[in-house]
Design a protein around this motif. Sequence first.
Motif, short mmCIF file in Angstrom:
data_model
loop_
_atom_site.label_atom_id
_atom_site.label_comp_id
_atom_site.label_asym_id
_atom_site.label_seq_id
_atom_site.Cartn_x
_atom_site.Cartn_y
_atom_site.Cartn_z
N LYS A 95 0.81 -1.28 -0.16
CA LYS A 95 -0.05 -0.13 -0.05
C LYS A 95 0.98 1.31 0.09
CE LYS A 95 -3.90 2.20 2.06
NZ LYS A 95 -4.80 2.46 3.39
N SER B 257 2.04 1.65 -3.57
CA SER B 257 1.05 1.91 -4.43
C SER B 257 0.70 3.59 -4.17
CB SER B 257 -0.33 1.16 -4.26
OG SER B 257 0.06 -0.13 -4.62
N GLU B 258 0.52 3.90 -2.97
CA GLU B 258 0.03 5.17 -2.67
C GLU B 258 1.09 6.31 -3.31
OE1 GLU B 258 -0.70 4.91 1.54
OE2 GLU B 258 -2.90 4.60 1.03
N ARG B 259 2.58 5.87 -2.92
CA ARG B 259 3.59 6.69 -3.58
C ARG B 259 3.66 6.81 -4.96
NH1 ARG B 259 9.82 5.79 -3.29
NH2 ARG B 259 10.49 7.76 -4.46
N LEU C 122 0.94 6.50 -7.00
CA LEU C 122 -0.24 7.06 -7.31
C LEU C 122 0.28 8.76 -7.18
CD1 LEU C 122 -3.24 7.61 -8.06
CD2 LEU C 122 -3.69 7.41 -5.83
N SER C 123 0.69 9.13 -5.90
CA SER C 123 0.81 10.81 -5.77
C SER C 123 2.09 10.99 -6.76
CB SER C 123 1.71 10.51 -4.37
OG SER C 123 1.85 11.88 -4.20
N SER D 87 -2.66 3.28 -11.47
CA SER D 87 -2.21 3.45 -10.08
C SER D 87 -3.46 3.36 -9.37
CB SER D 87 -1.30 4.68 -9.59
OG SER D 87 -0.17 4.64 -10.36
N LEU E 84 -4.22 0.21 -6.75
CA LEU E 84 -4.52 0.47 -5.25
C LEU E 84 -5.69 -0.19 -4.84
CD1 LEU E 84 -3.52 1.41 -2.66
CD2 LEU E 84 -4.27 3.87 -3.24
N LEU F 30 -11.76 4.45 -5.82
CA LEU F 30 -10.70 4.37 -6.45
C LEU F 30 -11.02 3.65 -7.73
CD1 LEU F 30 -8.10 3.12 -3.78
CD2 LEU F 30 -8.75 5.53 -4.69
#
Length: 153
Positions: A95, A98-100, A102-103, A119, A123, A139
């Motif tokens: 996670k 994945s979040e990084r 996406l950011s 992305s 996630l 999402l």
Amino acid sequence: LKALGKDDEAKRQYDLAIETQKKCLDPNSQNYTSDLLNLAEMLKDQGYYDKAKALYECALISCEEKFGPNHSKVAKLLNDLAFVLQAQGYYDKAKVHSERALSIRQVQLGPNHPDVAESLNSLALLLITQAKYDEAKPLCERSIEISERTLGP
């Protein structure tokens, strides 16, 4: 070779190429990283997640050093590494990656880019794997919205 279903021979050739490059080239050269990624992808496809994870981690370090920590190539590697971590059951680590990813993609490519949709989808799938459907739903919806807007329905 991989496309011909000769995975063992492809792996042997990739291993040989990487060993040759380790002897002849700078481990941080673009070709070296590409070979690491190719081998990691093949190992991931064959289910050798521990070996793939180690190669993705090396490639990630190399990419971050070459392009900086917020480059779109780094985001791609983070997504790939998150997939491997998810397959191994390391959901919290997956996670974070994945979040990084996406950011990075939202900032570098804009909020409506197809890679942002990828992305978001990755996630969401991670959350679905953990039965976190309420978190995954928005999402998925956003991913579909971006995909339909940029690629068509």
